[in-house]
Design a protein around this motif. Structure first.
Motif, short mmCIF file in Angstrom:
data_model
loop_
_atom_site.label_atom_id
_atom_site.label_comp_id
_atom_site.label_asym_id
_atom_site.label_seq_id
_atom_site.Cartn_x
_atom_site.Cartn_y
_atom_site.Cartn_z
N ILE A 14 62.68 1.53 20.86
CA ILE A 14 61.72 1.75 21.66
C ILE A 14 60.33 1.29 20.85
N ASP A 15 59.35 1.07 21.68
CA ASP A 15 58.16 0.92 21.31
C ASP A 15 56.99 1.99 21.25
N ARG A 16 57.26 3.12 21.80
CA ARG A 16 56.30 4.21 21.94
C ARG A 16 57.08 5.40 22.03
N TYR A 17 56.47 6.40 21.38
CA TYR A 17 57.01 7.87 21.78
C TYR A 17 55.80 8.78 21.43
N CYS A 18 55.94 9.75 22.20
CA CYS A 18 55.07 11.07 22.20
C CYS A 18 56.06 12.37 21.92
N TYR A 19 55.27 13.21 21.43
CA TYR A 19 56.00 14.64 21.21
C TYR A 19 54.71 15.59 21.21
N TYR A 20 55.35 16.89 21.54
CA TYR A 20 54.44 17.84 21.50
C TYR A 20 55.01 19.18 20.95
N ASP A 21 54.48 20.32 20.54
CA ASP A 21 54.79 21.57 20.21
C ASP A 21 54.86 22.66 21.38
N ARG A 22 55.72 23.13 21.57
CA ARG A 22 55.68 24.20 22.66
C ARG A 22 54.79 25.44 22.22
N PRO A 23 54.16 26.08 22.94
CA PRO A 23 53.33 27.31 22.39
C PRO A 23 53.80 27.89 21.51
N GLY A 24 53.06 28.36 20.29
CA GLY A 24 53.91 29.03 19.18
C GLY A 24 54.52 28.27 18.27
N LEU A 25 55.06 27.03 18.58
CA LEU A 25 55.72 26.34 17.54
C LEU A 25 54.62 25.28 16.77
N ALA A 26 55.11 25.05 15.59
CA ALA A 26 54.15 24.14 14.67
C ALA A 26 52.79 24.33 14.74
N TRP A 27 52.06 23.15 15.28
CA TRP A 27 50.74 23.42 15.42
C TRP A 27 50.00 23.91 16.72
N SER A 28 50.84 24.27 17.60
CA SER A 28 50.36 24.73 18.84
C SER A 28 50.25 26.33 18.72
N ASP A 29 49.08 26.85 19.48
CA ASP A 29 48.96 28.26 19.39
C ASP A 29 49.77 28.85 20.32
N ASN A 30 49.97 30.25 20.31
CA ASN A 30 50.83 31.10 21.10
C ASN A 30 49.95 31.12 22.38
N ALA A 31 50.86 31.14 23.59
CA ALA A 31 50.34 31.44 24.85
C ALA A 31 50.37 32.92 25.40
N PRO A 32 49.44 33.10 26.30
CA PRO A 32 49.40 34.48 26.69
C PRO A 32 50.72 35.16 27.12
N SER A 33 51.02 36.38 27.23
CA SER A 33 52.27 36.75 27.57
C SER A 33 52.27 37.30 28.93
N PRO A 34 53.26 37.31 29.93
CA PRO A 34 54.54 36.76 29.94
C PRO A 34 54.12 35.15 30.06
N HIS A 35 55.17 34.21 29.24
CA HIS A 35 55.29 32.84 29.37
C HIS A 35 56.38 32.35 29.63
N SER A 36 56.57 31.51 30.85
CA SER A 36 57.77 31.05 31.17
C SER A 36 57.88 29.48 30.82
N ALA A 37 59.22 29.04 31.08
CA ALA A 37 59.39 27.39 30.87
C ALA A 37 58.53 26.62 31.73
N GLY A 38 58.04 26.87 33.07
CA GLY A 38 57.51 26.43 34.05
C GLY A 38 56.05 26.47 33.54
N MET A 39 55.60 27.51 33.15
CA MET A 39 54.13 27.49 32.50
C MET A 39 53.67 26.52 31.40
N THR A 40 54.85 26.35 30.48
CA THR A 40 54.92 25.41 29.62
C THR A 40 54.82 24.16 30.04
N SER A 41 55.76 23.73 30.92
CA SER A 41 55.74 22.42 31.65
C SER A 41 54.25 22.20 32.17
N ASP A 42 53.71 23.15 32.87
CA ASP A 42 52.22 22.85 33.62
C ASP A 42 51.45 22.56 32.55
#
Length: 528
Positions: free
Chosen positions: A301-329
């Motif tokens: 592959i020539d290029r890839y990107c990755y991110y951390d879902r809310p609360g994981l690694a370097w990402s902040d926690n999101a407000p509760s409640p938080h669903s998978a669709g909210m993370t996708s948005d």
């Protein structure tokens, strides 16, 4: 008879006049009653017995006022404690914490314990209580300085965490003041009413002192652990994040996004898709990113990107409640802010497959392929959304600020910040636990509805590859059936590979990495 009766009356009148002369009179210009005389009943000349209930520091209005203040502070703290407890599950307006939210809850719980000890043993002042409160106040003061001095901690805790630790510190100092004032009042009243300072204690008082001492020792130990964990967090805050953090959802929190490689084009001038990684149960940096980076180095592959879902690694926690669709948005918003336009080949593992599928359905025309690695099926979301698992996550989160496991790993095993931010110890952090609790709360409701809708609107011409763990398939027939059902998500199934002897994290075996890299290359650079 008359003279006898008159003499008796005269004696009574003399006694009454004598009593009135000894009693201060407001009308005669005598001294006004002070705070003692207002509360004490009239007494005879001479001293009271030391065990008389009238010998009490409560005779002083100043002491009583301090106790009333303690009760008021306890009531205020309890209301704040309830509000913080609720905010773990549902974030009230303006009270979202970008950190875990467990630290401010711990400080408030500590404050409640401090106040309850002060009220229960208010009339039994002792040096252990005074010094114990002073030690607790010292560690809380250190915590307050650390949070305010380290920018990352100040951001994560927010005004809620800062207010909680400041309040805890002030209450601890107030308890020291209260104990000293009550001790002074007790001594004053004993000397005034009994003629000497009382040096002995009753059995009841000794039991009270011992109980208060035990509780204060526990509070001191908790304070030490909180401070040590906060020091670890301040050290971890210095670990630089690859890529950048981007504010999303109205600047409520930040998501971390990183990309490796450059955009390339094929012979026809078409942009070659970028691989977008979605982690599984753990942060992507410690799991999938390693084998994908090898594929990048190999030229697959020539290029890839990755991110951390809310609360994981370097990402902040999101407000509760938080669903998978909210993370996708939130991911879509992050990519747009970062200027990343796709097209994308989505690679996800485990529960990350749920997130990738929702993202794919909402990004029609930008998805060039989907690679699911032993992905979780929506019919099995109940396994991560069970009430028992949610309770265990909540309990684990409540004690996470003590950080005993992280401290042990750092001291005894030499674990580094990388281990705690995204590595082997990441699951012990409060942010990670809060993210998993949020996932648990809506897994079998909001998230399940979102992924079911995603299945209905998924582009059925999207190339699809499913790679499954041979161990899981052989061990669980239900898992095998659901993996087979995932192969029907689109009409363009490229292949379904069951890698023998591979665990849930398929890339942990050589055969698994070879299969994954081969399939990934076929999706990114399909052969005509």
């Amino acid at each position: 008879m008359v003279s006898l009766w008159g003499s008796k009356n005269g004696e009574a009148e003399e006694r009454e006049e004598s009593a009135q002369s000894r009693e201060p009179s407001r009308h005669s210009g005598g001294p006004e009653p002070d705070e003692r005389s207002r509360l004490l009943p009239p007494r005879n000349d001479g001293y009271l017995d030391p065990d008389d209930p009238a010998v009490s520091p409560y005779n002083l209005w100043s002491v009583r006022a301090l106790r009333y203040l303690c009760v008021l502070f306890l009531f205020i703290t309890f209301l704040w404690w309830v509000l913080l407890l609720v905010s773990i599950f549902v974030s009230p307006p303006m009270m979202h914490s970008r950190g875990s939210g467990f630290f401010d809850f711990s400080y408030t719980t500590l404050t409640l314990g401090n106040l309850m000890v002060a009220i229960l043993f208010f009339a039994i002042p002792s040096k252990p209580m005074e010094w114990g409160s002073l030690v607790v106040a010292f560690f809380l003061l250190v915590d307050m300085v650390i949070i305010l001095a380290v920018p990352r901690l100040r951001i994560e805790e927010g005004w809620v965490g800062i207010a909680s630790v400041v309040w805890a510190t002030l209450i601890a100092l107030y308890n020291v003041l209260t104990d000293r004032v009550v001790a002074w009042g007790k001594r004053e009243e004993e000397e005034r009413l009994t003629g000497r300072k009382e040096t002995r204690r009753s059995l009841r008082e000794w039991c009270g002192v011992l109980t208060a001492l035990i509780i204060m020792v526990i509070l001191i130990i908790v304070s030490i652990f909180l401070t040590a964990t906060l020091i670890l967090r301040s050290r971890d805050a210095g670990l630089a994040a690859p890529g950048e953090r981007f504010y999303v959802d109205g600047d409520k929190y930040q998501l971390h996004l990183a990309c490796v490689g450059n955009t390339t084009y094929d012979s026809t001038g078409q942009k070659i898709p970028t691989v977008l990684l979605e982690g599984g149960e753990n942060p992507v940096e410690d799991t999938m990113e390693k084998w994908v980076y090898n594929a990048y180095q190999n030229g697959t592959i020539d290029r890839y990107c990755y991110y951390d879902r809310p609360g994981l690694a370097w990402s902040d926690n999101a407000p509760s409640p938080h669903s998978a669709g909210m993370t996708s948005d939130a991911l879509s918003e992050t990519l747009a802010i970062a200027g990343e336009e796709g097209p994308w080949v989505l690679v996800s593992a485990g529960v990350g497959g749920i997130y990738s599928r929702i993202f794919s359905s909402r990004q029609k025309g930008l998805i060039a392929g989907i690679l699911l690695i032993d992905a979780l099926h929506e019919d099995l979301l109940h396994t991560i959304g069970s009430p028992s698992r949610g309770f265990l996550l909540w309990a684990r989160g409540i004690i996470s600020p003590l950080g005993y496991d992280r401290l042990f790993g750092a001291i005894a095993k030499g674990r580094k910040p990388a281990d705690r931010v995204y590595g082997r110890d990441a699951y012990q952090g409060g942010k990670f636990i809060k993210a998993k609790l949020q996932e648990n709360l809506v897994a079998d409701s909001l998230t399940k509805n979102e992924v079911s809708q995603a299945r209905n609107i998924q582009d059925d011409q999207t190339p699809l590859v499913v790679v499954s763990s041979g161990i899981n398939v052989r061990r669980d027939s239900e898992w095998e059936r659901k993996q087979k059902d995932l192969c029907t998500l689109t009409k363009r199934l490229i292949g379904w590979d069951v890698v023998n002897a591979a665990p849930h994290d398929v890339w942990k075996t050589l055969k698994g990495r070879e299969v994954l890299e081969d399939r990934l290359g076929a999706l990114v650079k399909p052969k005509e």
